[in-house]
Design a protein around this motif. Structure first.
Motif, mmCIF file in Angstrom:
data_model
loop_
_atom_site.group_PDB
_atom_site.id
_atom_site.type_symbol
_atom_site.label_atom_id
_atom_site.label_comp_id
_atom_site.label_asym_id
_atom_site.label_seq_id
_atom_site.Cartn_x
_atom_site.Cartn_y
_atom_site.Cartn_z
ATOM 1 N N ASN A 1 -15.815 -2.996 -0.924
ATOM 2 C CA ASN A 1 -15.165 -2.158 -1.944
ATOM 3 C C ASN A 1 -14.716 -0.828 -1.359
ATOM 4 O O ASN A 1 -13.628 -0.322 -1.685
ATOM 5 N N VAL A 2 -15.555 -0.253 -0.505
ATOM 6 C CA VAL A 2 -15.195 1.008 0.143
ATOM 7 C C VAL A 2 -13.927 0.827 0.978
ATOM 8 O O VAL A 2 -12.974 1.622 0.892
ATOM 9 N N LEU A 3 -13.892 -0.243 1.783
ATOM 10 C CA LEU A 3 -12.724 -0.497 2.623
ATOM 11 C C LEU A 3 -11.474 -0.751 1.789
ATOM 12 O O LEU A 3 -10.374 -0.273 2.116
ATOM 13 N N ASN A 4 -11.628 -1.500 0.696
ATOM 14 C CA ASN A 4 -10.478 -1.775 -0.169
ATOM 15 C C ASN A 4 -9.947 -0.505 -0.828
ATOM 16 O O ASN A 4 -8.734 -0.299 -0.934
ATOM 17 N N ASN A 5 -10.849 0.364 -1.274
ATOM 18 C CA ASN A 5 -10.416 1.612 -1.919
ATOM 19 C C ASN A 5 -9.780 2.567 -0.917
ATOM 20 O O ASN A 5 -8.860 3.312 -1.271
ATOM 21 N N ILE A 6 -10.276 2.561 0.314
ATOM 22 C CA ILE A 6 -9.636 3.370 1.360
ATOM 23 C C ILE A 6 -8.221 2.868 1.616
ATOM 24 O O ILE A 6 -7.279 3.647 1.773
ATOM 25 N N GLU A 7 -8.075 1.547 1.615
ATOM 26 C CA GLU A 7 -6.758 0.948 1.831
ATOM 27 C C GLU A 7 -5.805 1.267 0.679
ATOM 28 O O GLU A 7 -4.612 1.483 0.887
ATOM 29 N N ARG A 8 -6.319 1.315 -0.541
ATOM 30 C CA ARG A 8 -5.481 1.569 -1.719
ATOM 31 C C ARG A 8 -5.235 3.054 -1.968
ATOM 32 O O ARG A 8 -4.397 3.414 -2.792
ATOM 33 N N SER A 9 -5.934 3.898 -1.258
ATOM 34 C CA SER A 9 -5.827 5.343 -1.492
ATOM 35 C C SER A 9 -4.405 5.830 -1.268
ATOM 36 O O SER A 9 -3.704 5.386 -0.343
ATOM 37 N N ILE A 10 -3.971 6.753 -2.127
ATOM 38 C CA ILE A 10 -2.634 7.323 -1.970
ATOM 39 C C ILE A 10 -2.547 8.178 -0.711
ATOM 40 O O ILE A 10 -1.494 8.346 -0.120
ATOM 41 N N ARG A 11 -3.691 8.712 -0.293
ATOM 42 C CA ARG A 11 -3.725 9.450 0.965
ATOM 43 C C ARG A 11 -3.985 8.477 2.102
ATOM 44 O O ARG A 11 -4.863 7.621 2.019
ATOM 45 N N GLU A 12 -3.216 8.607 3.170
ATOM 46 C CA GLU A 12 -3.320 7.677 4.288
ATOM 47 C C GLU A 12 -4.567 7.950 5.114
ATOM 48 O O GLU A 12 -4.794 9.076 5.567
#
Length: 294
Positions: free
Chosen positions: A237-248
């Motif tokens: 979940n952490v990795l997925n949310n990092i991937e979906r984050s508007i900030r790169e």
């Protein structure tokens, strides 16, 4: 007697020759001075023409910047006059009067962009319309801004602009790519991603390394260390949310291994980015007379 007459003639001839030579010398001096003055005047005229040409170019460049940014209404001619500059008041200009300018594009196109506006508003207490009890729409924000322009009150205009920045699609831009280095904001963004993933880190710290992102002028990198030890689903979940984050967040290095009790351990180093401050640089041009070495 004849001898005396001959001597007198020679004296007169010699005096005439002296006068002629003297006249020629005076004429040569006058001609030399005239030529020198002519050359000097030509150089002065040429230098002044260069100065005037450079001034005209500077005025044209300044006028182009002012017109394209939308600070003032478009000039009546090709360049702004002193009277037009004196009467220019950015707080008295509606975006409809400056179409195609940077200011109009930001307030009209970016601020109303539906894709950017799809991201949830953060500051709901500020962005909630007290009349409708709902978040401000772009049209409502635009009306507040236009009403502030009509009123001419500087405080109302500043408040309307701040509301536009906070409650329209414009708020996404500094979130996605900040304009300056801010480690606290970066850590807050990462902490939010962790909490959205139901993971509470014991500590967060930025990496000591930073630098310029390769290949993109003005783009800088700031590193952060990620350390997660949780159930596999939480780590994913952490990795997925990092991937979906508007900030790169660019994962530069990562290791994943199984821990005790079926936990998944992630150790990673990621880069986040921010831009250099953008500004218009004023340049100076030194014009030298022809032949001058100084």
């Amino acid at each position: 007697m004849a001898k005396e007459i001959a001597i007198g003639k020679r004296a007169k001839i010699s005096e005439a020759q002296q006068n002629m030579i003297l006249s020629v010398l005076v004429a040569a001096v006058i001609l030399g001075v005239a030529i020198s003055l002519t050359v000097h005047f030509i150089q002065v005229i040429s230098f002044n023409a260069k100065v005037i040409s450079a001034q005209d170019k500077s005025i044209a460049d300044y006028s182009s910047v002012i017109k394209k940014t939308g600070i003032c209404r478009a000039p009546k001619g090709n360049v702004y006059t002193n009277d037009e500059i004196d009467k220019c008041d950015p707080n008295d200009i509606r975006t409809s009067e400056i179409p195609g300018t940077l200011r109009a594009n930001i307030i009209q196109n970016l601020a109303s962009n539906p894709a950017l506006n799809s991201v949830a508003k953060e500051n709901t207490s500020v962005c909630t319309n007290s009349d409708t009890d709902k978040s401000y729409t772009y049209k409502e924000l635009e009306k507040i801004y236009e009403d502030a322009i009509k009123s001419g009150n500087t405080e109302d205009i500043e408040a309307a602009i701040q509301l536009m920045k906070s409650c329209s699609a414009l708020r996404i831009i500094p979130d996605a790519l900040p304009a300056f280095r801010n480690e606290e904001a970066l850590l807050a963004s990462v902490d939010k991603l962790f909490k959205l993933s139901d993971w509470n880190p014991e500590s967060l710290s930025p990496s000591n390394s930073s630098g310029t992102a390769s290949g993109t002028k003005g783009l800088n990198a700031m590193s952060i260390n990620l350390s997660i030890e949780a159930a596999a689903s939480t780590t994913m979940n952490v990795l997925n949310n990092i991937e979906r984050s508007i900030r790169e967040f660019d994962i530069e290095r990562a290791t994943i291994e199984w821990g005790s009790d079926d936990t998944l351990i992630l150790q990673a180093k990621a880069n986040a980015y921010y831009m250099d401050t953008s500004s218009i640089k004023e340049t100076e041009l030194t014009i030298k007379p022809e032949g001058s070495q100084k």
